[in-house]
Design an enzyme around this catalytic site. Sequence first.
Site, PDB file in Angstrom:
ATOM      1  N   ARG A 155      -8.717  -0.361   4.466  1.00  0.00           N
ATOM      2  CA  ARG A 155      -7.830   0.622   3.853  1.00  0.00           C
ATOM      3  C   ARG A 155      -6.485   0.007   3.513  1.00  0.00           C
ATOM      4  NH1 ARG A 155      -6.355   4.689   7.677  1.00  0.00           N
ATOM      5  NH2 ARG A 155      -4.853   4.903   6.016  1.00  0.00           N
TER       6      ARG A 155
ATOM      7  N   ARG B 154       0.174  14.707  13.318  1.00  0.00           N
ATOM      8  CA  ARG B 154       0.671  14.495  11.951  1.00  0.00           C
ATOM      9  C   ARG B 154       0.646  15.737  11.053  1.00  0.00           C
ATOM     10  NH1 ARG B 154      -1.391   8.692   9.880  1.00  0.00           N
ATOM     11  NH2 ARG B 154       0.514   8.725   8.682  1.00  0.00           N
TER      12      ARG B 154
ATOM     13  N   ASP C  66       4.491   0.703  12.153  1.00  0.00           N
ATOM     14  CA  ASP C  66       3.310   0.022  11.603  1.00  0.00           C
ATOM     15  C   ASP C  66       3.209  -1.445  12.035  1.00  0.00           C
ATOM     16  OD1 ASP C  66       2.472   2.327  10.401  1.00  0.00           O
ATOM     17  OD2 ASP C  66       3.014   1.754   8.365  1.00  0.00           O
TER      18      ASP C  66
ATOM     19  N   LYS D 134       0.835  -1.201   0.000  1.00  0.00           N
ATOM     20  CA  LYS D 134       0.000   0.000   0.000  1.00  0.00           C
ATOM     21  C   LYS D 134       0.872   1.255   0.000  1.00  0.00           C
ATOM     22  CE  LYS D 134      -1.824   1.717   3.993  1.00  0.00           C
ATOM     23  NZ  LYS D 134      -1.521   3.158   4.083  1.00  0.00           N
ATOM     24  N   ASN D 135       1.848   1.290   0.896  1.00  0.00           N
ATOM     25  CA  ASN D 135       2.619   2.521   1.063  1.00  0.00           C
ATOM     26  C   ASN D 135       3.619   2.783  -0.063  1.00  0.00           C
ATOM     27  OD1 ASN D 135       1.186   3.043   3.330  1.00  0.00           O
ATOM     28  ND2 ASN D 135       2.859   2.723   4.787  1.00  0.00           N
TER      29      ASN D 135
ATOM     30  N   CYS E 192      -5.166  12.897  13.248  1.00  0.00           N
ATOM     31  CA  CYS E 192      -5.798  11.578  13.102  1.00  0.00           C
ATOM     32  C   CYS E 192      -5.598  10.791  14.383  1.00  0.00           C
ATOM     33  CB  CYS E 192      -5.261  10.839  11.885  1.00  0.00           C
ATOM     34  SG  CYS E 192      -3.654  10.147  12.123  1.00  0.00           S
TER      35      CYS E 192
HETATM   36  C1  UD1 Z   1       4.124   7.018   6.544  1.00  0.00           C
HETATM   37  C2  UD1 Z   1       3.306   5.783   6.289  1.00  0.00           C
HETATM   38  C3  UD1 Z   1       2.711   5.268   7.602  1.00  0.00           C
HETATM   39  C4  UD1 Z   1       3.819   5.055   8.628  1.00  0.00           C
HETATM   40  C5  UD1 Z   1       4.673   6.305   8.759  1.00  0.00           C
HETATM   41  C6  UD1 Z   1       5.894   6.096   9.649  1.00  0.00           C
HETATM   42  C7  UD1 Z   1       2.500   6.127   4.027  1.00  0.00           C
HETATM   43  C8  UD1 Z   1       1.346   6.411   3.131  1.00  0.00           C
HETATM   44  N1  UD1 Z   1       2.244   6.122   5.355  1.00  0.00           N
HETATM   45  O1  UD1 Z   1       3.244   8.028   7.061  1.00  0.00           O
HETATM   46  O2  UD1 Z   1       2.059   4.039   7.334  1.00  0.00           O
HETATM   47  O3  UD1 Z   1       3.246   4.773   9.882  1.00  0.00           O
HETATM   48  O4  UD1 Z   1       5.158   6.735   7.474  1.00  0.00           O
HETATM   49  O5  UD1 Z   1       6.669   5.042   9.175  1.00  0.00           O
HETATM   50  O6  UD1 Z   1       3.588   5.854   3.572  1.00  0.00           O
HETATM   51  N2  UD1 Z   1       6.070  14.935  10.788  1.00  0.00           N
HETATM   52  C9  UD1 Z   1       6.152  16.289  11.044  1.00  0.00           C
HETATM   53  N3  UD1 Z   1       6.044  17.176  10.001  1.00  0.00           N
HETATM   54  C10 UD1 Z   1       5.864  16.763   8.709  1.00  0.00           C
HETATM   55  C11 UD1 Z   1       5.800  15.386   8.447  1.00  0.00           C
HETATM   56  C12 UD1 Z   1       5.910  14.492   9.504  1.00  0.00           C
HETATM   57  O7  UD1 Z   1       6.290  16.697  12.206  1.00  0.00           O
HETATM   58  O8  UD1 Z   1       5.767  17.616   7.819  1.00  0.00           O
HETATM   59  C13 UD1 Z   1       6.180  13.943  11.892  1.00  0.00           C
HETATM   60  C14 UD1 Z   1       4.894  13.129  12.097  1.00  0.00           C
HETATM   61  O9  UD1 Z   1       3.953  13.820  12.887  1.00  0.00           O
HETATM   62  C15 UD1 Z   1       5.428  11.882  12.749  1.00  0.00           C
HETATM   63  C16 UD1 Z   1       6.816  11.719  12.095  1.00  0.00           C
HETATM   64  O10 UD1 Z   1       7.125  12.971  11.524  1.00  0.00           O
HETATM   65  O11 UD1 Z   1       5.596  12.074  14.142  1.00  0.00           O
HETATM   66  C17 UD1 Z   1       6.880  10.651  11.018  1.00  0.00           C
HETATM   67  O12 UD1 Z   1       5.779  10.795  10.153  1.00  0.00           O
HETATM   68  P1  UD1 Z   1       5.857  10.479   8.600  1.00  0.00           P
HETATM   69  O13 UD1 Z   1       7.044   9.625   8.290  1.00  0.00           O
HETATM   70  O14 UD1 Z   1       5.703  11.746   7.839  1.00  0.00           O
HETATM   71  O15 UD1 Z   1       4.545   9.612   8.396  1.00  0.00           O
HETATM   72  P2  UD1 Z   1       3.699   9.543   7.084  1.00  0.00           P
HETATM   73  O16 UD1 Z   1       4.591   9.808   5.926  1.00  0.00           O
HETATM   74  O17 UD1 Z   1       2.463  10.356   7.231  1.00  0.00           O
END
Ligand code: UD1
Length: 418
Positions: A398, A122, A306, A22-23, A117
Site C-alpha cells: 500500500r 480513527r 509513521d 503516498k500521503n 483500523c
Molecule cells: C494521516 C496519514 C497517516 C498518518 C496520520 C498522522 C494520510 C493519507 N494518512 O492519517 O499516514 O499516520 O495522518 O500523521 O495522509 N481524529 C479524530 N477525529 C477526526 C480525525 C482525526 O479524532 O475527525 C484523530 C485520529 O483518531 C488520530 C488523530 O486525530 O488520533 C490524528 O489523525 P489524522 O491526522 O486525522 O490521521 P489521518 O489523516 O487519518
Amino acid sequence: MDKLQISTSGPLKGEVNISGAKNASLPILAATLLADGIMTIENVPHLKDVTTMLGLLGRMGVELTVDESTHIDIDPTRIQRFVAPYDLVKTMRASILVLGPMLARYGEAEVSLPGGCAIGSRPVNLHIEGLQRMGAQISVEGGYIRARAKRLKGATINLDIVTVTGTENLLMAATLAEGTTVIENAAREPEVVDLANCLIAMGAKIEGAGSATIRIQGVSSLQGCRYRVLPDRIETGTFLVAAAMTRGHVKTKNTCAHELDAVLLKLQEAGADISRGEDWIELDMHGQRPRAVDIHTAPYPAFPTDMQAQFTALNAVAEGVGTITETVFENRFMHAQELRRMGADISLEHNTAIIRGVEKLVAAPVMATDLRASASLIVAGLVAEGDTVVDRIYHLDRGYECIEEKLQALGARIRRIH
Ligand code: UD1
C-alpha cells in the site's frame, strides 16, 4: 498470498531514489475532482493505495490516462456518480478525501464511513463537523456519510485535534466556498502544504499552509494544471533506519531533507553521521552499532508517528534502553508483539514502549499488521539471524514502491515468495 523472505544482510551500501509521497498523492488525486479542466500529476508512486484512489475516481466517471513514467492525466469533467462505496473505502481510509471536493464542486457526496483500523478507532467527526460549519447538510445512515450543499459558505473552523486528512478535506472544500474560510489548529505536515500548492496552481487563493492557521478565499472555479508530487519523507526515513540498523552507508536521493529534521536528529543521537543537501541525505554508521533513542510522536514538525515502528525496530538492536511514546494513535504497537517473536525485549506501559536493545534478533515467521509495522519487521529481518518470513505484506504494498528492488540494490537479501 505473497510473503517476503529476508535473510541476514550485511551493512546496506549505495544510493536509493525516493519515490513521490503516498500521503501527498492521495489528497492531490482527490483534489483533481475540483478542476474544470485536465490535470496532469507527476511523480505519483506505483502503490496499491494510489490504484485504489484511481479506481475510486474512475468509478465516478473521471477519465484517467496513466503512463509508465508515473504521469497521470485526469479529466474530471465528465463525472457522473458522487459515491465512494464501502468496498473501496474499507481497503483505504484515505478515500474519505473525496468528500470535501465532491461536495464543494458538485453539491453532493456519499462516502462510506471508514471503520476502525489496526492502529486505532480513527473517527472522521472533525471532517463532518467542519463541513457542517460550512453549511453542508450531513447525515450518517446505513454506514454512509450523505452530504449536500448548494454552495458551501466560508467559516472559521477550529479543529479540536490536529488532523491531516481532516485539514486536507476542509482545505479542498473551502477553495470553492463562498467567502473566506479560516482553519485553526490546522495540520502543518508537508503533504498539506503540497496539496495547498497544487490547489494554488489550479487557481485557489490560500495563505498560511504549513502554519497552524490556513486562510482560504473561495473562488468560483478552478482550472486544470500540471503538478509534481513531493518526495516521500517516510520512505526516506525508512531507508535511513535500515542503513543505521545494518551499520551501513546509504545516500537517499530525490528527497527533501528539511522535512526530516526531527527524524535526522534522532538518527544522529543514535550515532549516525549525517550529511545533507537540499534533495539528498547521506547516512554513515562507520560500522558502529546504533545507540538507543527516546522518541515522542506528535504532529509535524515533531517526530512522525509513521516513523515510530521503524525506530522501535532500531531500538530493539541498539545499545542501551530507549522509550517510544505514541501520542497520535491509541493502538500503534502491534509490531511490538511481532518484534518480540524475533527476540526483541519490549515492554509496554500504556502508550509507551520500553525497549532494551539486544545483541541479536533471531529470524521468525512474523505477520505485518499495518503499513509501517510491515516496514519495521523488514528492517528487523535484515539484521536478524536466519531467514525471516513476513506474512500479510499487502500492507507494505500500500505504501512502499518497489521496496524489495530498492533494498536489493543496497545489498539486502530479500525476496518475494508468491
Ligand atoms: C494521516 C496519514 C497517516 C498518518 C496520520 C498522522 C494520510 C493519507 N494518512 O492519517 O499516514 O499516520 O495522518 O500523521 O495522509 N481524529 C479524530 N477525529 C477526526 C480525525 C482525526 O479524532 O475527525 C484523530 C485520529 O483518531 C488520530 C488523530 O486525530 O488520533 C490524528 O489523525 P489524522 O491526522 O486525522 O490521521 P489521518 O489523516 O487519518
